[in-house]
Design an enzyme around this catalytic site. Structure first.
Site, PDB file in Angstrom:
ATOM      1  N   LEU A 147      43.307  43.440  34.529  1.00 49.47           N
ATOM      2  CA  LEU A 147      42.396  43.796  35.487  1.00 49.47           C
ATOM      3  C   LEU A 147      43.345  43.839  36.895  1.00 49.47           C
ATOM      4  O   LEU A 147      43.387  44.711  37.787  1.00 49.47           O
ATOM      5  CB  LEU A 147      41.451  42.669  35.685  1.00 49.47           C
ATOM      6  CG  LEU A 147      40.368  42.738  36.905  1.00 49.47           C
ATOM      7  CD1 LEU A 147      39.617  44.149  37.007  1.00 49.47           C
ATOM      8  CD2 LEU A 147      39.606  41.389  37.224  1.00 49.47           C
ATOM      9  N   CYS A 254      33.370  37.848  33.019  1.00 52.05           N
ATOM     10  CA  CYS A 254      34.642  37.281  32.139  1.00 52.05           C
ATOM     11  C   CYS A 254      35.260  36.305  33.091  1.00 52.05           C
ATOM     12  O   CYS A 254      35.861  35.215  32.564  1.00 52.05           O
ATOM     13  CB  CYS A 254      35.437  38.455  31.561  1.00 52.05           C
ATOM     14  SG  CYS A 254      34.298  39.671  30.533  1.00 52.05           S
ATOM     15  N   LEU A 255      35.647  36.752  34.321  1.00 51.20           N
ATOM     16  CA  LEU A 255      36.371  35.686  35.153  1.00 51.20           C
ATOM     17  C   LEU A 255      35.490  34.526  35.377  1.00 51.20           C
ATOM     18  O   LEU A 255      36.348  33.661  35.362  1.00 51.20           O
ATOM     19  CB  LEU A 255      36.600  36.560  36.493  1.00 51.20           C
ATOM     20  CG  LEU A 255      37.786  37.781  36.575  1.00 51.20           C
ATOM     21  CD1 LEU A 255      37.650  38.582  38.056  1.00 51.20           C
ATOM     22  CD2 LEU A 255      39.040  37.271  36.157  1.00 51.20           C
ATOM     23  N   ASN A 256      34.246  34.733  35.603  1.00 43.50           N
ATOM     24  CA  ASN A 256      33.583  33.269  35.831  1.00 43.50           C
ATOM     25  C   ASN A 256      33.468  32.356  34.504  1.00 43.50           C
ATOM     26  O   ASN A 256      33.506  31.325  34.451  1.00 43.50           O
ATOM     27  CB  ASN A 256      32.177  33.718  35.992  1.00 43.50           C
ATOM     28  CG  ASN A 256      31.826  34.157  37.504  1.00 43.50           C
ATOM     29  OD1 ASN A 256      32.612  33.292  38.089  1.00 43.50           O
ATOM     30  ND2 ASN A 256      30.884  34.955  37.831  1.00 43.50           N
ATOM     31  N   GLU A 379      42.209  34.031  39.141  1.00 40.70           N
ATOM     32  CA  GLU A 379      40.975  33.941  38.983  1.00 40.70           C
ATOM     33  C   GLU A 379      40.270  33.309  40.153  1.00 40.70           C
ATOM     34  O   GLU A 379      39.068  32.920  40.339  1.00 40.70           O
ATOM     35  CB  GLU A 379      40.375  32.743  37.978  1.00 40.70           C
ATOM     36  CG  GLU A 379      41.200  32.565  36.452  1.00 40.70           C
ATOM     37  CD  GLU A 379      41.387  33.911  35.630  1.00 40.70           C
ATOM     38  OE1 GLU A 379      40.819  35.026  36.424  1.00 40.70           O
ATOM     39  OE2 GLU A 379      41.680  33.736  34.699  1.00 40.70           O
TER      40      GLU A 379
END
Length: 399
Positions: A147, A254-256, A379
């Protein structure tokens, strides 16, 4: 003893347990997961981690062992994929124990399970799930999550990587940076701009035009791999796209998942530093008595324990919310911001108690401090999480 002859760091039996009995707040199966991860960290990571960090060596043979232990994608549900289907708190506890050994190995579990596998699990077709998830859960296949780009890790909406249609195919062009595991991965989840918005693509890393180059000169995360990725006209079939994700909500979800693991993991690094400081305060003598008998040292240790315990209790609270399906992005930001910030403070105080020896690899503290600077950045930086929280409080976005 470690390979260098030094005593194994105190992860197998944390000294903080004498004051903070976390197990009393856990279900039996959660304790089982915690102990399994602690044993793995103690027996398989700690004996070589100082030398691996020094040598910038990624010990790839541990990946299938992590899979065999059930740690990869362990929180994902669904039969037939080889995932354990464990609770959110169990996953968090595993992250804590692995990061107590080294942030790089918790990062691997996050990249594999919370980023790459979560993207496929959430947004992939059944064929895509069957193709990739069982091997990734076993650790026989490795995934990465592409990303971040060189010009803006905190602004993914400005990504320049594109995916265009050419007949039935997709053609991907662009660059990504700080992509964990990319040079050893079998599949990359690549996010790119299309005419319909940001989409995710499954890119086998052997595809022509895909190049991953490990980033050299790192003073942090030296026992793990982060890469620059170039996508030079990478041609993919139509079924390479993840059909369930359009827009940035896909990668953000997805990051969470990964941020939740960091909330727990950073407290593992903090515990390792605190344990080292406690042990040293008992054995190091100055002015005729152990420094642990001195008021200033006890004040430091007390402050460190309080922040560690508060951080773990916050992580546990967020884990219970996640299990109920009520955990919000702002709450995750509270946890990530607090855990990493306080872990760095705890590590700094631990270094001061260790004195000059604290800057050597006789103790894990400087390694944890260096790694935590990376954890603080990826993140979402401190500033990004402050803005997420600020938006939730005021109703007004400032970014």
């Amino acid at each position: 003893m470690t390979a260098s002859g030094r005593p194994t760091p105190l992860v197998a039996s944390p000294l903080v347990d004498s004051v903070f009995d976390l197990d009393d707040l856990l279900a039996p199966e959660e304790v089982v997961w915690s102990r399994k991860a602690r044993a793995f960290a103690t027996n398989r990571i700690l004996p070589t981690i100082e030398q691996d960090f020094e040598d910038r060596f990624f010990r790839a043979e541990l990946v299938p062992e992590l899979g065999a232990a059930g740690f990869l994608g362990m929180h994902l549900e669904g039969y037939g994929y080889g995932c354990a289907g464990a609770s959110a708190v169990s996953y968090g506890l595993v992250c804590l124990e692995l990061e107590a050994a080294d942030s790089g190995w918790r990062t691997l579990v996050s990249v594999q399970g919370s980023l790459a596998m979560s993207a496929i699990h959430k947004y992939g077709t059944e064929d895509q799930k069957q193709l990739w998830l069982p091997g990734m859960a076993a650790g026989s296949l490795i995934g990465c999550f592409a990303l971040t780009e060189p010009t803006g890790g905190s602004d993914p909406a400005a990504m320049r990587t594109t995916a265009t249609r050419d007949g039935d195919d997709w053609v991907l062009t662009g660059t990504k940076r700080w992509i964990g595991l990319a040079s050893v991965a079998d599949v990359a989840v690549v996010w790119a701009q299309t005419d319909a918005g940001v989409r995710g693509f499954l890119v086998p890393t052997g595809t022509a035009g895909f190049t991953a180059t490990p980033i050299a000169g790192k003073l942090s995360m030296r026992a793990s791999i982060q890469c620059d990725v170039t996508l030079d006209g990478v041609r993919l079939p139509a079924d390479a796209v993840l059909p369930g994700a359009t827009g940035l909500s896909g990668p953000f979800s997805c990051l969470n998942e990964a941020r939740f693991g960091i909330v727990w993991g950073a407290m593992g690094a903090a515990r390792s530093c605190l344990d080292a400081a406690i042990a040293r305060s008992r054995s190091r003598e100055v002015f005729g008595r152990p420094i642990g008998a001195m008021q200033l040292t006890q004040a430091k240790l007390a402050d460190m324990l309080v922040e560690y315990e508060k951080g773990v209790l916050l992580a546990l609270h967020l884990g219970r919310l996640k299990e109920r399906g009520t955990l919000s992005p702002a709450q995750i930001s509270v946890g990530k911001l607090n855990s990493v910030r306080e872990a760095i403070r705890i590590a700094g105080l631990a270094r001061s108690i260790l004195g000059g020896d604290g800057v050597t690899n006789e103790f894990p503290v400087m390694r944890h401090l260096a790694n935590l600077e990376s954890v603080r950045t990826y993140e979402g930086t401190d500033e990004i999480h402050q803005l997420v929280i600020g938006r939730a409080l005021t109703g007004m976005p400032a970014f």
